[in-house]
Design a protein around this motif. Sequence first.
Motif, PDB file in Angstrom:
ATOM      1  N   ILE A   1       2.916  -1.513 -10.519  1.00  0.00           N
ATOM      2  CA  ILE A   1       3.440  -0.520  -9.748  1.00  0.00           C
ATOM      3  C   ILE A   1       5.109  -0.772  -9.596  1.00  0.00           C
ATOM      4  CG2 ILE A   1       1.481   0.641  -8.572  1.00  0.00           C
ATOM      5  CD1 ILE A   1       2.418  -1.033  -6.109  1.00  0.00           C
ATOM      6  N   VAL A   2       5.742  -0.061  -9.967  1.00  0.00           N
ATOM      7  CA  VAL A   2       7.200  -0.157  -9.609  1.00  0.00           C
ATOM      8  C   VAL A   2       7.818   1.146  -9.084  1.00  0.00           C
ATOM      9  CG1 VAL A   2       9.602  -0.519 -10.814  1.00  0.00           C
ATOM     10  CG2 VAL A   2       7.458  -1.826 -11.715  1.00  0.00           C
ATOM     11  N   HIS A   3       8.785   1.010  -7.954  1.00  0.00           N
ATOM     12  CA  HIS A   3       9.048   2.117  -7.172  1.00  0.00           C
ATOM     13  C   HIS A   3       9.896   3.029  -8.187  1.00  0.00           C
ATOM     14  CE1 HIS A   3      11.729   4.477  -4.550  1.00  0.00           C
ATOM     15  NE2 HIS A   3      11.120   3.868  -3.519  1.00  0.00           N
ATOM     16  N   PRO A   4       9.701   4.499  -8.187  1.00  0.00           N
ATOM     17  CA  PRO A   4      10.431   5.392  -9.071  1.00  0.00           C
ATOM     18  C   PRO A   4      11.976   5.338  -9.324  1.00  0.00           C
ATOM     19  CG  PRO A   4       8.629   6.597  -7.568  1.00  0.00           C
ATOM     20  CD  PRO A   4       8.851   5.103  -7.173  1.00  0.00           C
ATOM     21  N   GLU A   5      12.647   4.919  -8.443  1.00  0.00           N
ATOM     22  CA  GLU A   5      13.947   4.599  -8.448  1.00  0.00           C
ATOM     23  C   GLU A   5      14.250   3.229  -9.168  1.00  0.00           C
ATOM     24  OE1 GLU A   5      15.656   4.923  -4.587  1.00  0.00           O
ATOM     25  OE2 GLU A   5      15.089   7.126  -4.336  1.00  0.00           O
ATOM     26  N   SER A   6      13.311   2.455  -9.480  1.00  0.00           N
ATOM     27  CA  SER A   6      13.498   1.175  -9.886  1.00  0.00           C
ATOM     28  C   SER A   6      12.971   1.078 -11.487  1.00  0.00           C
ATOM     29  CB  SER A   6      13.223   0.153  -9.080  1.00  0.00           C
ATOM     30  OG  SER A   6      13.861   0.114  -8.027  1.00  0.00           O
ATOM     31  N   GLN A   7      12.072   2.192 -11.752  1.00  0.00           N
ATOM     32  CA  GLN A   7      11.963   2.149 -13.025  1.00  0.00           C
ATOM     33  C   GLN A   7      12.676   2.168 -14.251  1.00  0.00           C
ATOM     34  OE1 GLN A   7       8.741   5.427 -13.251  1.00  0.00           O
ATOM     35  NE2 GLN A   7       7.577   4.235 -11.399  1.00  0.00           N
ATOM     36  N   ASN A   8      12.388   1.847 -15.421  1.00  0.00           N
ATOM     37  CA  ASN A   8      12.842   1.648 -16.714  1.00  0.00           C
ATOM     38  C   ASN A   8      13.847   0.734 -16.493  1.00  0.00           C
ATOM     39  OD1 ASN A   8      11.365   3.656 -17.884  1.00  0.00           O
ATOM     40  ND2 ASN A   8      12.358   5.162 -16.734  1.00  0.00           N
ATOM     41  N   LYS A   9      13.906  -0.341 -15.890  1.00  0.00           N
ATOM     42  CA  LYS A   9      14.685  -1.339 -15.806  1.00  0.00           C
ATOM     43  C   LYS A   9      14.142  -2.713 -16.307  1.00  0.00           C
ATOM     44  CE  LYS A   9      17.340   0.999 -12.222  1.00  0.00           C
ATOM     45  NZ  LYS A   9      17.754   0.821 -10.572  1.00  0.00           N
ATOM     46  N   GLY A  10      12.978  -2.837 -16.734  1.00  0.00           N
ATOM     47  CA  GLY A  10      12.249  -4.214 -17.201  1.00  0.00           C
ATOM     48  C   GLY A  10      11.550  -4.580 -16.081  1.00  0.00           C
ATOM     49  N   ILE A  11      11.131  -4.208 -14.991  1.00  0.00           N
ATOM     50  CA  ILE A  11      10.687  -4.788 -13.559  1.00  0.00           C
ATOM     51  C   ILE A  11       9.010  -4.979 -13.992  1.00  0.00           C
ATOM     52  CG2 ILE A  11      10.291  -4.475 -11.272  1.00  0.00           C
ATOM     53  CD1 ILE A  11      12.753  -3.264 -11.060  1.00  0.00           C
ATOM     54  N   GLY A  12       8.634  -3.540 -14.363  1.00  0.00           N
ATOM     55  CA  GLY A  12       7.152  -3.819 -14.655  1.00  0.00           C
ATOM     56  C   GLY A  12       6.820  -4.914 -15.895  1.00  0.00           C
ATOM     57  N   ALA A  13       7.553  -4.986 -16.940  1.00  0.00           N
ATOM     58  CA  ALA A  13       7.496  -6.026 -17.717  1.00  0.00           C
ATOM     59  C   ALA A  13       7.639  -7.535 -17.434  1.00  0.00           C
ATOM     60  CB  ALA A  13       8.540  -5.606 -19.256  1.00  0.00           C
ATOM     61  N   ALA A  14       8.481  -7.531 -16.427  1.00  0.00           N
ATOM     62  CA  ALA A  14       8.589  -8.907 -16.016  1.00  0.00           C
ATOM     63  C   ALA A  14       7.730  -9.651 -15.150  1.00  0.00           C
ATOM     64  CB  ALA A  14      10.066  -8.789 -14.978  1.00  0.00           C
ATOM     65  N   LEU A  15       7.009  -8.234 -14.454  1.00  0.00           N
ATOM     66  CA  LEU A  15       5.765  -8.469 -13.342  1.00  0.00           C
ATOM     67  C   LEU A  15       4.525  -8.837 -14.543  1.00  0.00           C
ATOM     68  CD1 LEU A  15       6.205  -5.720 -10.880  1.00  0.00           C
ATOM     69  CD2 LEU A  15       5.909  -8.219 -10.137  1.00  0.00           C
ATOM     70  N   MET A  16       4.429  -8.122 -15.611  1.00  0.00           N
ATOM     71  CA  MET A  16       3.348  -8.360 -16.365  1.00  0.00           C
ATOM     72  C   MET A  16       3.339  -9.785 -17.075  1.00  0.00           C
ATOM     73  SD  MET A  16       1.089  -6.033 -16.381  1.00  0.00           S
ATOM     74  CE  MET A  16       0.231  -6.312 -17.935  1.00  0.00           C
TER      75      MET A  16
ATOM     76  N   LEU B   1       0.941  -1.356   0.173  1.00  0.00           N
ATOM     77  CA  LEU B   1      -0.041  -0.020  -0.057  1.00  0.00           C
ATOM     78  C   LEU B   1       1.118   1.213  -0.047  1.00  0.00           C
ATOM     79  CD1 LEU B   1      -2.791   1.169  -0.188  1.00  0.00           C
ATOM     80  CD2 LEU B   1      -2.994   1.161   2.564  1.00  0.00           C
ATOM     81  N   ALA B   2       1.856   1.296   0.879  1.00  0.00           N
ATOM     82  CA  ALA B   2       2.770   2.395   0.811  1.00  0.00           C
ATOM     83  C   ALA B   2       3.509   2.590  -0.482  1.00  0.00           C
ATOM     84  CB  ALA B   2       3.896   2.165   1.916  1.00  0.00           C
ATOM     85  N   LEU B   3       3.951   1.497  -1.328  1.00  0.00           N
ATOM     86  CA  LEU B   3       4.526   1.736  -2.486  1.00  0.00           C
ATOM     87  C   LEU B   3       3.758   1.974  -3.622  1.00  0.00           C
ATOM     88  CD1 LEU B   3       6.937   1.222  -4.321  1.00  0.00           C
ATOM     89  CD2 LEU B   3       6.083  -1.158  -4.609  1.00  0.00           C
TER      90      LEU B   3
END
Length: 153
Positions: free
Chosen positions: A82-97, A16-18
């Motif tokens: 959601i991906v922490h702003p400092e961790s965006q654009n590293k493929g994490i969102g795509a991997a989660l999807m 929730l915080a994230l």
Amino acid sequence: MMEIIRASREDAEQLLALQKLCFRNEAERLNNFDIPPMLQTLPEIIEEFNSHFFLKSVEDGAIIGSVRAYEADGNCYIGKLIVHPESQNKGIGAALMKQIEQAFSHVKRYELFTGADSGKTIHLYNKLGYRSYSIKQINDQLSFVYMEKLNKS
């Protein structure tokens, strides 16, 4: 090293915080903090675990990303990537999807929605094979674009 695993109710407070951190920019841009991701409460997200499958991305013991989904009528409804702003654009969102799609590999189609002016997010979803099929005007400042992807497996 980053890993994606299933989240549990014990993760609800961190998730929730994230979530609120990740949607803060959207709320500021809209000048509207009354959007559902910002209003969700801890009891509500804990309750959501009864009907949704949650994944979390963990790095060095910290949750840096998440996505959730549920199935209805042969469709998988995906929400709150959601991906922490400092961790965006590293493929994490795509991997989660990709992981959430694998978890629901038996469905006919996947569906999600995002803000119609969320260009980076729409670009990610397009890259992953999602196509827009509807736009819904919520109010003067906000429209949602609904996207779908047929499951070819």
